[in-house]
Structure formats: C-alpha cells, structure tokens
Scaffold this motif. Structure first.
Motif, PDB file in Angstrom:
ATOM      1  N   UNK A 286      46.789  50.533  -4.560  1.00 42.93           N
ATOM      2  CA  UNK A 286      46.982  49.168  -4.057  1.00 42.93           C
ATOM      3  C   UNK A 286      48.399  48.954  -3.559  1.00 42.93           C
ATOM      4  N   UNK A 287      48.775  47.677  -3.395  1.00 42.09           N
ATOM      5  CA  UNK A 287      50.140  47.348  -2.988  1.00 42.09           C
ATOM      6  C   UNK A 287      51.011  47.001  -4.187  1.00 42.09           C
ATOM      7  N   UNK A 288      50.363  46.646  -5.286  1.00 39.77           N
ATOM      8  CA  UNK A 288      51.113  46.179  -6.453  1.00 39.77           C
ATOM      9  C   UNK A 288      50.149  46.149  -7.642  1.00 39.77           C
ATOM     10  N   UNK A 289      50.713  46.296  -8.843  1.00 39.52           N
ATOM     11  CA  UNK A 289      49.902  46.131 -10.054  1.00 39.52           C
ATOM     12  C   UNK A 289      50.389  44.882 -10.775  1.00 39.52           C
ATOM     13  N   UNK A 290      49.503  44.194 -11.483  1.00 42.26           N
ATOM     14  CA  UNK A 290      49.983  43.033 -12.233  1.00 42.26           C
ATOM     15  C   UNK A 290      49.507  43.049 -13.672  1.00 42.26           C
TER      16      UNK A 290
ATOM     17  N   UNK B 139      54.686  41.672 -12.092  1.00 45.59           N
ATOM     18  CA  UNK B 139      54.322  42.606 -11.017  1.00 45.59           C
ATOM     19  C   UNK B 139      55.081  43.908 -11.179  1.00 45.59           C
ATOM     20  N   UNK B 140      54.427  44.991 -10.755  1.00 40.70           N
ATOM     21  CA  UNK B 140      55.071  46.303 -10.781  1.00 40.70           C
ATOM     22  C   UNK B 140      54.475  47.182  -9.702  1.00 40.70           C
ATOM     23  N   UNK B 141      54.961  48.424  -9.611  1.00 44.55           N
ATOM     24  CA  UNK B 141      54.461  49.320  -8.568  1.00 44.55           C
ATOM     25  C   UNK B 141      52.976  49.615  -8.752  1.00 44.55           C
ATOM     26  N   UNK B 142      52.257  49.864  -7.633  1.00 44.30           N
ATOM     27  CA  UNK B 142      50.826  50.192  -7.737  1.00 44.30           C
ATOM     28  C   UNK B 142      50.627  51.540  -8.413  1.00 44.30           C
ATOM     29  N   UNK B 143      49.466  51.702  -9.043  1.00 45.47           N
ATOM     30  CA  UNK B 143      49.147  53.001  -9.676  1.00 45.47           C
ATOM     31  C   UNK B 143      47.765  53.476  -9.258  1.00 45.47           C
TER      32      UNK B 143
ATOM     33  N   UNK C 223      56.907  48.788 -17.935  1.00 45.17           N
ATOM     34  CA  UNK C 223      55.876  49.543 -17.224  1.00 45.17           C
ATOM     35  C   UNK C 223      54.537  48.842 -17.456  1.00 45.17           C
ATOM     36  N   UNK C 224      53.812  48.597 -16.368  1.00 43.71           N
ATOM     37  CA  UNK C 224      52.549  47.857 -16.495  1.00 43.71           C
ATOM     38  C   UNK C 224      51.399  48.840 -16.747  1.00 43.71           C
TER      39      UNK C 224
ATOM     40  N   UNK D  26      45.858  43.865  -4.630  1.00 46.89           N
ATOM     41  CA  UNK D  26      46.435  43.610  -5.950  1.00 46.89           C
ATOM     42  C   UNK D  26      45.627  44.355  -7.005  1.00 46.89           C
ATOM     43  N   UNK D  27      46.313  45.208  -7.753  1.00 47.48           N
ATOM     44  CA  UNK D  27      45.668  45.914  -8.876  1.00 47.48           C
ATOM     45  C   UNK D  27      45.880  45.121 -10.162  1.00 47.48           C
ATOM     46  N   UNK D  28      44.867  45.159 -11.016  1.00 49.59           N
ATOM     47  CA  UNK D  28      45.019  44.574 -12.353  1.00 49.59           C
ATOM     48  C   UNK D  28      45.651  45.616 -13.271  1.00 49.59           C
ATOM     49  N   UNK D  29      45.873  45.226 -14.497  1.00 49.09           N
ATOM     50  CA  UNK D  29      46.413  46.159 -15.492  1.00 49.09           C
ATOM     51  C   UNK D  29      45.398  47.287 -15.777  1.00 49.09           C
ATOM     52  N   UNK D  30      44.126  47.049 -15.486  1.00 50.94           N
ATOM     53  CA  UNK D  30      43.102  48.105 -15.635  1.00 50.94           C
ATOM     54  C   UNK D  30      43.041  49.009 -14.410  1.00 50.94           C
ATOM     55  N   UNK D  31      43.618  48.548 -13.287  1.00 46.33           N
ATOM     56  CA  UNK D  31      43.501  49.299 -12.033  1.00 46.33           C
ATOM     57  C   UNK D  31      42.394  48.766 -11.135  1.00 46.33           C
TER      58      UNK D  31
END
Ligand code: PYC
Length: 308
Positions: free
Chosen positions: A214-218, A207-211, A173-174, A257-262
C-alpha cells in the motif's frame, strides 16, 4: 424472551453486526434524530448486542432504521462497546455486503442515511464496495500535545465522519506484535488531546510505512480502546482530507491504506470546496458475511444487557 435477528460480517478483519429485526422503535424522524433517542433511551440494547457475553469489545453494531430521506435504501445507526458512532466506513461496507446477501440490493449506487448525512455506496459487480463518505476536512494542522510519560506528540485534527487525531511522527513500528504498546500510546494521546479543548477526538490514528504494497500502514484506536482491524473508513477519509490540504494527493489519485493486519482500503477524493479544504472521500474495500443468527435476551440472565 426478546429476539434480535443479526447478520455478522467483517471488512478487512473488522467485524460489523447488523441488527436486521428486533430493534427498538425510534419514532421515525431523521436518522440524526433517531440516533439521539437510541443513545438516550436504548443504551442497554446497544450493550446487549455488542458487548460480552454475546459480543466483544471489537464488535461494531449497526441498527437498520427507516430513513427520512426516501431516496435512501435504508438508514443506519452505528455503535460500539462504549456508545454510538457518528459514521463508520468499514461498517458501511459491511452493511452493503449484508444488504446484498439478503437480496435487498443489486450492483449499482445506493444511498444510505447516517446521523451525519447521506452517503452513496456503490456495490461493484466484482463484489467490491465503494463508499462516497460525508464531507471531510482538516480542522487543525500540526497540533502539539504534551503526552504524560511519552513527551510531545504532533498530529492533525481532522473529520472524516468521526473526529481523528492523526500522527505520523511517533517512532513506533506498526506491527501486530506491538498492539499492546500502540494501544497504550494512542490511549494516552487521546486523553492528552482531549484535555486541550479540540473537538472531542474519538479516534487516534498512527501512520507508518507500508508493509503490504500500500501507500501507508495505520493503527487506529477506537473510543472503547479496541483497535480497528480494518484500515478504518472514516480514518482514511480524514487522512485523505489532510493529504488533499497538503497537496500530497491530487483529486482522483488513489491512496492505498493498510490496516495493522495488512488489509487494505483504496481511497480517493474529489474537492467539494477547495477554499474550505472540504473533500468527498471515497473508500473501496470488501466485506464477507460470516454469520446470521438470533440473539436471545432473557431478563432472568444476569448479563442479559451485556457486561459494561
Ligand atoms: O471504518 O470508519 C470506520 C471505523 C470506525 C470505527 C471502526 N471502524
């Protein structure tokens, strides 16, 4: 006492420290040539600017240099806690915000010479900044590596101004709460990938689901083991090249693209050469200037050149 003038900013939480005066003379060739001299002869300067006790492992530094291509507003060399970077997306957004803060540029397009090519940055009237990056492409699709203590991990090898190993299937989980285990995992992946003889991978991107819409979180691990607080401009460029190659994103469509911070970058691309899978990615984000100061380098200070 040597004095270095700097301006700090952050882009989606990831800091950039721009050296605006007091840097070494690099002889004035192309920025690629100046990078070679900087790396070979001025590593202690790099460390003094970004490493503790003045900086931290997270800081990305940027040295303004004169461009060989006179259509460029400036040249730039990016560096971090362990060495130099070929290119940096969040850092370029920080650089443009810094140049605007100094009154050196106005809204519009501005070319910047980097060690890996000339990029075009656009300062929008609402303060957002877009970076049309260097040509980006995927080199290897679905490479599988055996990661000691983890097992088999499959990812793509792609260039977005730096070399990335991009992994979607990792079972983690990111979230910020998992940063330590994500760092450990990506560090192991990096070592395993680099033992395989691909181009030297500098960054590993999960990469993981957006939170956050966005389209994706990294989660992006940088070469010196710090993680990117921003969604990573060169990493998002590498991702766009992979999405384009897989037909999962079409020219002009946006990818958030979301970062780990969002924090978020909006990416899009245009084809440069469809047969070769080369795209020109464009990354849009914002940066905030948060300090301007003078670093003092006193040779009598035992940590004058940073803790390395
Ligand atoms: O935004 O390209 C980027 C980047 C590279 C390392 C840290 N940020």
């Amino acid at each position: 006492m040597k004095k270095i003038s700097i301006i700090d900013s952050h882009t989606g939480g990831e800091p950039t420290r721009i050296v605006i005066a007091g840097g070494p003379d690099l002889g004035g060739g192309s920025v690629a040539e100046q990078l070679k001299i900087f790396c070979a002869q001025h590593d202690s300067f790099r460390s003094a600017v970004v490493n503790e006790p003045r900086g931290s492992d997270v800081l990305v530094g940027a040295l303004l240099v004169s461009p060989a291509d006179k259509s460029c507003v400036c040249g730039v060399i990016f560096f971090n806690n362990v060495g130099c970077l070929a290119m940096c997306g969040h850092g370029t957004i920080g650089l443009v915000a810094t140049l605007a803060h100094l009154g050196k540029i106005k809204p519009g397009e501005h070319k910047i010479e980097t060690p890996v090519g000339v990029i075009t940055a656009t300062l929008h009237t609402n303060g957002e900044i877009s970076v049309a990056n260097v040509p980006s492409y995927r080199k290897v699709k679905a490479a599988t590596v055996d990661v000691p203590g983890v097992g088999k991990i499959t990812g793509d090898v792609a260039w977005g101004g730096n070399w990335f190993f991009l992994v979607s299937d990792h079972g983690r989980e990111l979230t910020l709460a998992n940063v330590e285990s994500l760092t450990e995992l990506t560090w192991r992946i990096r070592q395993a990938v680099n033992a395989q003889g691909f181009p030297e991978i500098d960054h590993v991107e999960l990469f993981g689901p957006p939170q956050n819409g966005g389209d994706s979180r990294n989660f992006v691990l940088c070469p010196g083991k710090a993680y990117d607080r921003s969604p990573c401009g060169t990493g998002t460029s590498a991702k766009l090249a992979c999405l384009a190659a897989d037909g999962k994103l079409v020219e002009g469509e946006t990818w958030i693209q979301e970062s780990i911070l969002g924090s978020k970058f909006t990416g899009t691309f245009r084809w440069l050469n469809r047969e070769r899978g080369e795209v020109i990615p464009s990354i849009t984000g914002t940066a905030h200037v948060n300090a301007e100061t003078t670093l003092l380098l006193n040779e009598n200070d035992p940590f004058c050149w940073g803790i390395r």
